[in-house]
Write a protein that holds these residues in place. Structure first.
Motif, PDB file in Angstrom:
ATOM      1  N   TRP A  15      35.826  39.663  45.681  1.00 56.92           N
ATOM      2  CA  TRP A  15      35.742  41.033  45.164  1.00 56.92           C
ATOM      3  C   TRP A  15      35.812  41.107  43.649  1.00 56.92           C
ATOM      4  N   ARG A  16      36.468  40.109  43.023  1.00 57.28           N
ATOM      5  CA  ARG A  16      36.672  40.129  41.581  1.00 57.28           C
ATOM      6  C   ARG A  16      35.357  40.068  40.797  1.00 57.28           C
ATOM      7  N   THR A  17      34.338  39.414  41.353  1.00 60.31           N
ATOM      8  CA  THR A  17      33.055  39.266  40.656  1.00 60.31           C
ATOM      9  C   THR A  17      31.929  40.024  41.351  1.00 60.31           C
TER      10      THR A  17
ATOM     11  N   ASN B 287      45.026  39.546  48.669  1.00 57.62           N
ATOM     12  CA  ASN B 287      45.465  39.499  50.066  1.00 57.62           C
ATOM     13  C   ASN B 287      44.738  40.515  50.939  1.00 57.62           C
ATOM     14  N   CYS B 288      44.305  41.642  50.321  1.00 51.56           N
ATOM     15  CA  CYS B 288      43.691  42.711  51.122  1.00 51.56           C
ATOM     16  C   CYS B 288      42.221  42.950  50.812  1.00 51.56           C
ATOM     17  N   HIS B 289      41.713  42.405  49.732  1.00 55.72           N
ATOM     18  CA  HIS B 289      40.388  42.784  49.261  1.00 55.72           C
ATOM     19  C   HIS B 289      39.255  41.936  49.800  1.00 55.72           C
ATOM     20  N   GLY B 290      39.544  41.056  50.767  1.00 56.82           N
ATOM     21  CA  GLY B 290      38.472  40.304  51.398  1.00 56.82           C
ATOM     22  C   GLY B 290      37.820  41.101  52.509  1.00 56.82           C
ATOM     23  N   PRO B 291      36.781  40.554  53.179  1.00 58.91           N
ATOM     24  CA  PRO B 291      36.102  41.268  54.288  1.00 58.91           C
ATOM     25  C   PRO B 291      37.095  41.628  55.389  1.00 58.91           C
ATOM     26  N   GLY B 292      37.079  42.891  55.780  1.00 63.08           N
ATOM     27  CA  GLY B 292      37.990  43.329  56.843  1.00 63.08           C
ATOM     28  C   GLY B 292      39.435  43.288  56.452  1.00 63.08           C
ATOM     29  N   GLY B 293      39.731  43.284  55.138  1.00 62.33           N
ATOM     30  CA  GLY B 293      41.110  43.261  54.672  1.00 62.33           C
ATOM     31  C   GLY B 293      41.726  41.881  54.691  1.00 62.33           C
TER      32      GLY B 293
END
Length: 904
Positions: free
Chosen positions: A706-708, A694-700
C-alpha cells in the motif's frame, strides 16, 4: 524611396537584374527593418520572395510621390547615388529637412504621429547607411562637420549662455517660457552661489551618442541624476520640484524642498536669517539658537561667517555658499575655531570661550552655578537638571566632559555625592535616577520624567515584575540591557533622546516578545507555556486562565494546549486536574506552590501518584494513573473528540469511536487531521500503536504494498494512475481538479505522467508527500515536466505560462477547467511563427503538408505521441522532394511546384 517598376506577375523589372537585387535589399531594409536577407541567395527564390514582398509593401509600380526622384547609376561605378533629402519619399513627412522638425523627431522619437529613430537609416553612429551621415549637414552653415556632436548648444540652446542649458528646449523651440524646468538659468547665473555645472543635476554627457543621452528609453526628457552633485539624496518631480535637497536645505543635511516655480529666494527660504525668531533658529545646529536670539542681541550671522556675508543679507563670496562646507571666519580676530574638535576659543562680545564645544544649550540666564548662562535660571536644582539629563534635552557631556569628570563645566561628582558632597557612587546606583520609592531595584517610580505618581508612569507594572508574585521576581535584563554605570553604551547618553528606556528581550525567557502601546505580544512569559504566543497590556489583572487553560476550562480551551492536555483535562476524564501532573507547581489548581517553577522556561512535571513516572528525554509516561496503564506512552496527539470509546484497534481511547473504518481514518491521515506518526511510529511500522502495515494489505492482512500504490489513497475507479477520483478527502464529486482523467488518458498526446505537474513521490513517506506542512493539498511542481514555467492558480483552477496549452513556440498557453480543446484552441493562425503565416493562407497548403506523421487532415492526430512532446516534428507529404534541416532550420527541394531553399 528610389523609383522602380515591378511587374509582379511576369517578374519583369525595368532595371537590370543585379540592380534589382541591390534595389530590393534597400527597400526591404527601409520598409522591413531587422529582416534577414542573407539567405536569399537563390536568384529564383529571390525573385519569388521579391514579388511577394514588393506586393505586400506597396512597392509595385511607380511611386506616386510628387517629389520622388528616379535614381541613375554612375556609369563608371554602378553605385546607387546618395538618397535625396529627408522630405523626399515616403520615410519622412514633407518639410522634414527643416531643423526644428527633424530635430524634434530625433529628441522625442516621433514626428507627425510616426515613430522616428535616425539610426535606422543614418547608421548606428549617425555616420550614414541608407541615409547620409548627419555630419553632412550639421557643420557650420550646413557644411560637413562633426563638432555638433559635442556642442551642447547645438541642441539645447546658447541664447542666454554657452552651457547648453535651455533655452532652446529640445522639443519646444527657443521660447524659455515653454520649458518644463524654467529655473535652468537661475542655477547657471546665480547671485547666491558660484555657477553650478550640469553634473549637479544630470549625468555627465560628452557626445550625442553618450549612453542614456539622446537614444535612451525616456524620449524627450533630460533624465535627472544628482548622484555626483552636492545633493545626491535629492529627488526631483515636476509636481513637487526638488525634495531632500542639500542645496535648498539649511546647510546641515539633505532636508530642503523647493517648488519648480518658486522664485525670489532669500536667506530665510532655506535657513534661519538674521531677523528670524527663536523657533526658527532652534532648528539650526548647536548654539545657533543661543547666539542669535534675544540672549545675545548684538550677534548676527557675519560674526561667525564673515567670509560668506559681511552685511547679513547678501553673499560676499559666492564660492563659499552652497559648497558642501561650513565656512567659519570670525569677525572678531581674538576668536578661533578648531574644526577637528568643533569648539571655539577666545573672547567674543565679552564672553570667554575656552575650547567651548559647539553644542546645544538653553537660552535663559544664569543658573547661580557654573553654566555661564548656558542653562536657564534654576537649573542647579536636581529636580530640573536631572530631568534634563535623562530626557537628553541638555547634553551634559558637552560641557562637563565625555566622562562627566569636568570640562568647561565642573565634574558631576562634585555635587552628586551624599548630601551634595563629592562622590561617584551615583554613577552605578540605579535608584539615583530611577527611583527607590517602591523597591531598591531601580525600577520606576521615578519614571524618567521624575513622576512619582504610579498612575502616571509610562509602564505601571514595573513593581509587579521585579517583586515576587505568581512567579519569582524578574531582573531588569528580562526586558532591558544590563547597565552597571550611567555611562554604559546605549544607557543615559544614547542615540534616542526621547526619555525612553529601550527594550531588549534578546537575553530573556521571551526573546521573541515585541512591545508597543503598553502591550506585550509574542510573549512566552504571558503565553500558555507552549511557545511565544502570549499578549498582555499594562494594568491587566493576572490569574491562571489569563495565560493558559485552567482546571475549570472547557475542551476548546484545553485543545489549545499541547498534545494530550485535551484528552486528560476535558470531560473525558473528569477526575483529573493540573495538580495530577504538575504537583510541585500547584497543589490546589488555583495558586502557585513554588514560584521558582512558574514562568521559568521549563515544563516541570511531577505526578501526584507515585505509580507513574515521566521520561523527560523521550517525553513519555510509564506506569499507572487513575486506573489506566501507560506503557511508555509518548505525550502524543489526541483524537479530535475528547469523548468516545475504543476503536477495535487499541489506542486506549486515543481516537473517537469508529476510527478504524478506512474511510474515516484514511481521510484523517491524508488531510492530517491526525498525525499517524505520533503513535504508529515515524516510519508507520509501530510505536505505542500498531504498524499500519498490519491492516493495509488485501483483506486487511499484513502488507507493505500500500505504501507505493498510488490508488490506495488517490483512486483507481477511472484509471490506475492514482489520479483522482478519489480526491484527498475521499470524494469523487466536486473534485478540486476535475481534469485529472483528461490528462492521464489524453487523446491529444501521450498520457501525461503525474510528474508533469507534481513532484515525484514513490512512497507514502516521501518528503513533501502525505506528511508535509500543507495538509490535504497535492502541491503542483512543474519543474521536472516539459512546461516548467507553468503557473497554476488553485482559486481559478487555471494554468498560465504553459507550453502544453500554448502554440508550440513558447510558454504562452492559458487553460481553465471546463475549456473545450481543439486544434485552434492552441494553434491560432495569427500566433504561429516564422513561415506559417506565409504558407497557410495559400489555399492548397494545410498542416499535414509539413507534419504528415502528426496529422493527415489538419484536424485530428495520427500519432498523439508526436504532439505536445517539446519537439517540432517535420515530415513532408511530398516525401523526399523536399527536405528540412533542423540544425539550420531551412527547407530545400520542391513542394507544390515551388522551389525552396529558405530559412524558416
Amino acid at each position: 524611396m528610389r523609383s522602380h517598376t515591378v511587374d509582379a506577375l511576369s517578374f519583369k523589372f525595368t532595371l537590370p537584374l543585379e540592380r534589382v537585387f541591390v534595389q530590393f535589399k534597400s527597400c526591404c531594409l527601409l520598409h522591413f527593418p531587422g529582416q534577414n536577407m542573407r539567405n536569399l541567395n537563390s536568384v529564383v527564390a529571390f525573385l519569388l520572395a521579391a514579388t511577394l514582398l514588393f506586393t505586400l509593401a506597396g512597392c509595385s509600380g511607380e511611386s506616386d510621390d510628387e517629389d520622388t526622384v528616379t535614381p541613375t547609376d554612375d556609369p563608371n561605378t554602378g553605385v546607387i547615388p546618395t538618397p535625396a533629402p529627408p522630405e523626399v519619399g515616403k520615410v519622412h513627412p514633407a518639410g522634414f529637412a527643416v531643423p526644428n522638425i527633424h530635430a524634434e523627431a530625433l529628441a522625442v522619437g516621433e514626428s507627425n504621429g510616426a515613430r522616428q529613430d535616425c539610426r535606422g537609416c543614418h547608421g548606428s553612429d549617425l555616420t550614414g547607411n541608407i541615409g547620409p551621415s548627419c555630419d553632412s549637414c550639421h557643420g557650420l552653415g550646413g557644411t560637413e562637420g562633426d563638432a555638433w556632436r559635442t556642442d551642447c548648444t547645438f541642441c539645447h540652446g546658447g541664447g542666454e549662455d554657452q552651457s547648453g542649458a535651455p533655452p532652446r528646449y529640445v522639443v519646444r523651440g527657443a521660447n524659455s517660457g515653454e520649458g518644463i524646468f524654467p529655473a535652468h538659468q537661475a542655477h547657471l547665473n546665480s547671485s547666491m552661489t558660484s555657477n553650478m555645472g550640469c553634473n549637479q543635476c544630470h549625468s555627465v554627457v560628452i557626445d550625442v551618442m553618450t549612453n542614456n543621452h539622446v537614444f535612451d528609453t525616456t524620449k524627450g526628457l533630460a533624465d535627472v541624476d544628482m548622484a555626483n552633485g552636492l545633493s545626491p539624496q535629492a529627488e526631483f518631480t515636476p509636481e513637487v520640484g526638488c525634495a531632500n535637497s542639500y542645496c535648498h536645505g539649511g546647510g546641515r543635511d539633505d532636508r530642503g524642498t523647493i517648488g519648480m516655480l518658486d522664485t525670489n529666494l532669500s536667506c530665510d527660504s532655506c535657513h534661519a536669517a538674521v531677523f528670524s525668531g527663536e523657533n526658527t533658529w532652534a532648528e539650526m545646529s548647536g548654539f545657533h539658537s543661543r547666539h542669535l536670539t534675544s540672549v545675545v542681541e548684538e550677534m548676527t550671522c557675519r560674526d561667525c561667517h564673515n567670509a560668506v556675508t559681511a552685511n547679513n543679507t547678501a553673499i560676499a563670496n559666492l564660492d563659499l555658499h552652497i559648497n558642501g562646507q561650513r565656512d567659519i571666519a570670525f569677525s572678531q580676530t581674538q576668536m578661533s575655531f578648531d574644526s577637528d574638535n568643533i569648539n571655539c576659543s577666545g573672547a567674543c562680545h565679552g564672553f570667554p570661550h575656552a575650547n567651548t564645544p559647539w553644542s546645544s544649550g538653553g537660552v535663559g540666564g544664569g543658573d547661580g552655578g557654573d553654566g555661564g548662562g548656558f542653562h536657564p535660571a534654576g537649573f542647579a536644582n536636581p529636580e530640573q537638571h536631572g530631568v534634563e539629563m535623562v530626557l537628553q534635552r541638555s547634553v551634559c557631556t558637552s560641557c562637563h566632559g565625555a566622562d562627566l569628570t569636568g570640562g568647561i563645566g565642573n565634574s558631576c561628582d562634585q555635587c552628586h555625592g551624599p548630601d551634595g558632597g563629592f562622590g561617584e557612587e551615583w554613577r552605578s546606583n540605579c535608584t539615583f535616577c530611577h527611583g527607590g520609592v517602591d523597591n531598591l531595584t531601580g525600577a520606576p517610580p521615578h519614571d524618567l520624567g521624575a513622576r512619582d505618581d504610579s498612575a502616571a508612569q509610562s509602564f505601571t507594572a514595573h513593581t509587579a515584575h521585579v517583586e515576587d508574585g505568581i512567579a519569582a521576581a524578574m531582573p531588569c535584563t528580562q526586558c532591558h540591557k544590563q547597565y552597571t554605570d550611567v555611562l554604559d553604551e546605549d544607557h543615559a547618553f544614547d542615540d534616542s533622546p526621547d526619555g525612553l528606556a529601550e527594550l531588549d528581550f534578546s537575553q530573556s525567557l521571551s526573546a521573541a516578545t515585541t512591545y508597543a502601546d503598553t502591550t506585550c505580544s509574542n510573549s512566552y512569559c504571558h503565553g500558555n507555556g507552549q511557545d511565544d504566543n502570549g499578549q498582555v497590556s499594562d494594568g491587566e489583572i493576572m490569574q491562571c486562565n489569563s495565560c493558559h487553560a485552567a482546571s475549570d476550562s472547557d475542551a476548546a480551551d484545553w485543545a489549545l494546549m499541547s498534545t494530550l492536555h485535551s484528552l486528560h483535562l476535558a470531560s473525558t476524564i473528569e477526575e483529573m486536574s493540573c495538580s495530577d501532573c504538575h504537583n510541585n507547581v500547584t497543589q490546589d489548581n488555583t495558586s502557585v506552590s513554588d514560584i521558582q517553577l512558574h514562568v521559568n522556561g521549563n515544563r516541570d512535571v511531577a505526578f501526584s501518584q507515585d505509580t507513574l513516572s515521566f521520561n523527560a528525554e523521550d517525553i513519555s509516561c510509564d506506569g499507572s494513573c487513575h486506573g489506566r496503564d501507560h506503557p511508555n506512552y509518548p505525550w502524543g496527539t489526541a483524537g479530535r473528540s475528547p469523548g468516545g470509546g475504543g476503536d477495535e484497534g487499541g489506542g486506549q481511547s486515543f481516537h473517537p469511536a469508529g476510527f478504524a473504518a478506512p474511510n474515516v481514518h484514511g481521510n484523517e491521515m491524508v488531510l492530517q487531521t491526525q498525525n499517524c506518526t505520533s503513535c504508529h511510529g515515524e516510519d508507520l511500522t509501530g510505536g505505542i500503536g500498531d504498524s499500519c502495515d498490519n491492516c493495509h494489505g488485501p483483506g486487511g492482512t499484513p502488507s507493505t504494498a500500500w505504501r507505493t500504490d498510488c490508488t490506495f489513497c488517490h483512486g483507481g475507479s477511472e484509471n490506475s494512475t492514482g489520479a483522482p477520483p478519489h480526491d484527498l478527502g475521499g470524494e469523487e464529486i466536486d473534485l478540486s481538479f476535475a481534469a485529472h482523467t483528461a490528462h492521464v488518458e489524453s487523446n491529444f498526446s501521450s498520457p501525461i505522467a503525474c510528474t508533469q505537474c507534481h513532484a515525484d513521490h514513490s512512497d507514502v513517506l516521501s518528503p513533501n508527500h502525505a506528511f508535509d506542512n500543507s495538509a490535504g493539498r497535492a502541491e503542483t511542481d512543474f519543474s521536472q515536466g516539459i512546461s516548467p514555467a507553468t503557473v497554476f492558480n488553485d482559486e481559478q483552477l487555471s494554468c498560465s505560462n504553459s507550453y502544453c496549452h500554448g502554440d508550440g513556440l513558447s510558454d504562452s498557453g492559458t487553460a481553465s477547467i471546463g475549456d473545450t480543446m481543439n486544434c485552434q484552441t492552441c494553434h491560432r493562425e495569427a500566433s504561429l511563427g516564422s513561415g506559417h503565416r506565409i504558407h497557410l493562407p495559400l489555399s492548397d497548403i494545410t498542416c499535414d503538408e509539413c507534419h504528415v506523421r502528426v496529422s493527415l487532415d489538419g484536424q485530428s492526430l495520427v500519432d498523439p505521441s508526436l504532439h505536445i512532446n517539446k519537439i517540432k516534428d517535420v515530415d513532408f507529404l511530398e516525401g523526399d522532394a523536399i527536405v528540412f534541416n533542423p540544425e539550420t532550420k531551412t527547407c530545400s527541394g520542391n513542394c507544390h511546384n515551388r522551389f525552396h531553399n529558405f530559412l524558416w
